[in-house]
Design a protein around this motif. Sequence first.
Motif, PDB file in Angstrom:
ATOM      1  N   VAL A  50      34.996  38.065  36.514  1.00 48.04           N
ATOM      2  CA  VAL A  50      36.252  38.360  37.198  1.00 48.04           C
ATOM      3  C   VAL A  50      36.359  37.392  38.371  1.00 48.04           C
ATOM      4  N   TYR A  51      37.259  36.419  38.251  1.00 55.53           N
ATOM      5  CA  TYR A  51      37.352  35.349  39.235  1.00 55.53           C
ATOM      6  C   TYR A  51      38.333  35.732  40.334  1.00 55.53           C
ATOM      7  N   VAL A  52      37.817  35.927  41.527  1.00 49.41           N
ATOM      8  CA  VAL A  52      38.657  36.363  42.641  1.00 49.41           C
ATOM      9  C   VAL A  52      38.725  35.289  43.724  1.00 49.41           C
ATOM     10  N   GLY A  53      37.553  34.921  44.256  1.00 54.19           N
ATOM     11  CA  GLY A  53      37.524  33.946  45.347  1.00 54.19           C
ATOM     12  C   GLY A  53      37.527  32.502  44.871  1.00 54.19           C
ATOM     13  N   HIS A  54      37.066  32.300  43.656  1.00 62.37           N
ATOM     14  CA  HIS A  54      36.895  30.942  43.125  1.00 62.37           C
ATOM     15  C   HIS A  54      37.178  30.949  41.621  1.00 62.37           C
ATOM     16  N   PHE A  55      37.517  29.793  41.100  1.00 59.89           N
ATOM     17  CA  PHE A  55      37.650  29.530  39.650  1.00 59.89           C
ATOM     18  C   PHE A  55      38.856  30.202  39.014  1.00 59.89           C
ATOM     19  N   GLY A  56      39.750  30.739  39.807  1.00 55.22           N
ATOM     20  CA  GLY A  56      40.929  31.393  39.243  1.00 55.22           C
ATOM     21  C   GLY A  56      42.101  31.259  40.201  1.00 55.22           C
ATOM     22  N   PRO A  57      43.273  31.792  39.822  1.00 54.66           N
ATOM     23  CA  PRO A  57      44.483  31.588  40.621  1.00 54.66           C
ATOM     24  C   PRO A  57      44.382  32.124  42.043  1.00 54.66           C
ATOM     25  N   SER A  58      43.580  33.188  42.256  1.00 52.08           N
ATOM     26  CA  SER A  58      43.511  33.767  43.600  1.00 52.08           C
ATOM     27  C   SER A  58      42.589  32.987  44.539  1.00 52.08           C
ATOM     28  N   PHE A  59      42.025  31.877  44.071  1.00 51.16           N
ATOM     29  CA  PHE A  59      41.279  30.975  44.956  1.00 51.16           C
ATOM     30  C   PHE A  59      42.066  30.678  46.242  1.00 51.16           C
ATOM     31  N   LEU A  60      43.337  30.373  46.114  1.00 55.57           N
ATOM     32  CA  LEU A  60      44.116  29.993  47.302  1.00 55.57           C
ATOM     33  C   LEU A  60      44.465  31.191  48.189  1.00 55.57           C
ATOM     34  N   PRO A  61      45.057  32.279  47.667  1.00 53.59           N
ATOM     35  CA  PRO A  61      45.328  33.413  48.564  1.00 53.59           C
ATOM     36  C   PRO A  61      44.067  34.078  49.099  1.00 53.59           C
ATOM     37  N   PRO A 232      60.261  24.307  45.550  1.00 57.13           N
ATOM     38  CA  PRO A 232      60.786  25.596  46.033  1.00 57.13           C
ATOM     39  C   PRO A 232      61.240  26.529  44.918  1.00 57.13           C
ATOM     40  N   THR A 233      61.507  25.996  43.729  1.00 53.93           N
ATOM     41  CA  THR A 233      61.957  26.882  42.647  1.00 53.93           C
ATOM     42  C   THR A 233      60.822  27.271  41.707  1.00 53.93           C
ATOM     43  N   SER A 234      59.625  26.728  41.892  1.00 49.55           N
ATOM     44  CA  SER A 234      58.487  27.135  41.063  1.00 49.55           C
ATOM     45  C   SER A 234      57.978  28.497  41.520  1.00 49.55           C
ATOM     46  N   ALA A 235      57.432  29.273  40.579  1.00 50.20           N
ATOM     47  CA  ALA A 235      56.778  30.522  40.965  1.00 50.20           C
ATOM     48  C   ALA A 235      55.653  30.175  41.937  1.00 50.20           C
ATOM     49  N   GLU A 236      55.640  30.836  43.093  1.00 44.30           N
ATOM     50  CA  GLU A 236      54.652  30.507  44.114  1.00 44.30           C
ATOM     51  C   GLU A 236      53.245  30.875  43.676  1.00 44.30           C
ATOM     52  N   TYR A 237      53.156  31.825  42.749  1.00 45.47           N
ATOM     53  CA  TYR A 237      51.861  32.295  42.275  1.00 45.47           C
ATOM     54  C   TYR A 237      52.011  32.786  40.845  1.00 45.47           C
ATOM     55  N   LEU A 238      51.021  32.522  40.031  1.00 49.28           N
ATOM     56  CA  LEU A 238      50.947  33.037  38.664  1.00 49.28           C
ATOM     57  C   LEU A 238      49.488  33.414  38.401  1.00 49.28           C
ATOM     58  N   PRO A 239      49.228  34.432  37.542  1.00 49.34           N
ATOM     59  CA  PRO A 239      50.173  35.190  36.710  1.00 49.34           C
ATOM     60  C   PRO A 239      50.870  36.319  37.472  1.00 49.34           C
ATOM     61  N   ALA A 240      52.016  36.725  36.898  1.00 49.28           N
ATOM     62  CA  ALA A 240      52.842  37.735  37.555  1.00 49.28           C
ATOM     63  C   ALA A 240      52.360  39.151  37.270  1.00 49.28           C
ATOM     64  N   GLY A 241      51.622  39.352  36.166  1.00 49.49           N
ATOM     65  CA  GLY A 241      51.154  40.707  35.888  1.00 49.49           C
ATOM     66  C   GLY A 241      50.499  40.841  34.529  1.00 49.49           C
ATOM     67  N   GLY A 242      49.670  41.888  34.406  1.00 45.27           N
ATOM     68  CA  GLY A 242      49.108  42.279  33.118  1.00 45.27           C
ATOM     69  C   GLY A 242      48.023  41.387  32.571  1.00 45.27           C
ATOM     70  N   THR A 243      47.326  40.654  33.433  1.00 49.44           N
ATOM     71  CA  THR A 243      46.304  39.720  32.957  1.00 49.44           C
ATOM     72  C   THR A 243      44.914  40.287  33.206  1.00 49.44           C
ATOM     73  N   VAL A 244      44.137  40.455  32.149  1.00 48.10           N
ATOM     74  CA  VAL A 244      42.800  41.035  32.254  1.00 48.10           C
ATOM     75  C   VAL A 244      41.863  40.075  32.981  1.00 48.10           C
ATOM     76  N   ASP A 245      41.064  40.609  33.895  1.00 45.59           N
ATOM     77  CA  ASP A 245      40.027  39.853  34.618  1.00 45.59           C
ATOM     78  C   ASP A 245      40.577  38.750  35.519  1.00 45.59           C
ATOM     79  N   VAL A 246      41.858  38.801  35.801  1.00 47.67           N
ATOM     80  CA  VAL A 246      42.497  37.829  36.687  1.00 47.67           C
ATOM     81  C   VAL A 246      43.320  38.612  37.714  1.00 47.67           C
ATOM     82  N   ILE A 247      43.348  38.131  38.959  1.00 42.22           N
ATOM     83  CA  ILE A 247      44.150  38.797  39.977  1.00 42.22           C
ATOM     84  C   ILE A 247      45.615  38.393  39.799  1.00 42.22           C
ATOM     85  N   ASP A 248      46.424  39.364  39.377  1.00 46.62           N
ATOM     86  CA  ASP A 248      47.863  39.129  39.250  1.00 46.62           C
ATOM     87  C   ASP A 248      48.536  39.183  40.630  1.00 46.62           C
TER      88      ASP A 248
END
Length: 274
Positions: A50-61, A232-248
């Motif tokens: 489960v990638y939270v701090g590193h190796f996944g989209p939530s690295f930045l937030p 400015p028109t790109s989704a600021e963060y992805l995925p938006a929801g429903g993704t297993v083992d990834v912080i939506d």
Amino acid sequence: MTVRKNQANLTAAEKKAFVDAVLEVKRIGVYDEFVAAHRLRFALDMNTGVYVGHFGPSFLPWHRKFLIDFENELQKIDASVSIPYWDWTADNTVASSVWAPDLLGGTGRPLDDQVMDGPFAYSAGKWPINIQVDSRPFLARNLAYRVPTLPSRAEVDAALAIPTYDSAPFRDGSAGFRATLEGSAGYLSMHNRVHSWVWGQMESSVSPNDPVFWLHHSFVDKLWADWHALHPTSAEYLPAGGTVDVIDLNETMPPWPNTTPQSMLDHTPFYTYA
Ligand SMILES: [Cu+2]
């Protein structure tokens, strides 16, 4: 209002205030709580899938929140202090002011990589390495040893030009801005390459033992803000929801009970970049 500045533009008084606040947060024991929290998160990221701090989209937030928490601790000591950023595309040699004795000190000596000058040298008595992955009690660096060069402005601009934040499978090496900036899309590139260039504790799960960690991640965080301004028109963060083992987008990021990527998208309530 907190303004984060380029370290190259800090006055002597601003450098001293930052260093003094960091040393005080260390002295009272709070600094090492951040090192321990990063070590734990890195181990969980490596071992649980489960990638939270590193190796996944939530690295930045995740790192945005981690830096906000640390900046708050600095400001309890001195309300005028903010985390500077180190633009490693411009200040890209061992002669940069970031490594001068009035800020972070320089590279380590031969044989054991021990930093010998500046406020964080072991010999100065205020910077014991307590949260370790090896037995070295001193701050260690070997600048430009593991990899000879830092990422270039052209590499950064190429990453900033990618219009998609992240993409499936939202992991190491996924296509998109996040993995490209993190450096997991190419061996020893971008954010990861900077950790390796510094070497010592910076090339490990206890990387916040080196205060340059904050200046490095402050610049990475600024690049996320720059990316959003460019797209400015790109989704600021992805995925938006429903993704297993990834912080939506609206899932909470451990260890915080109420912090979601959504709550971290706009940095301007917390600080701005100069
Ligand atoms: Cu990092």
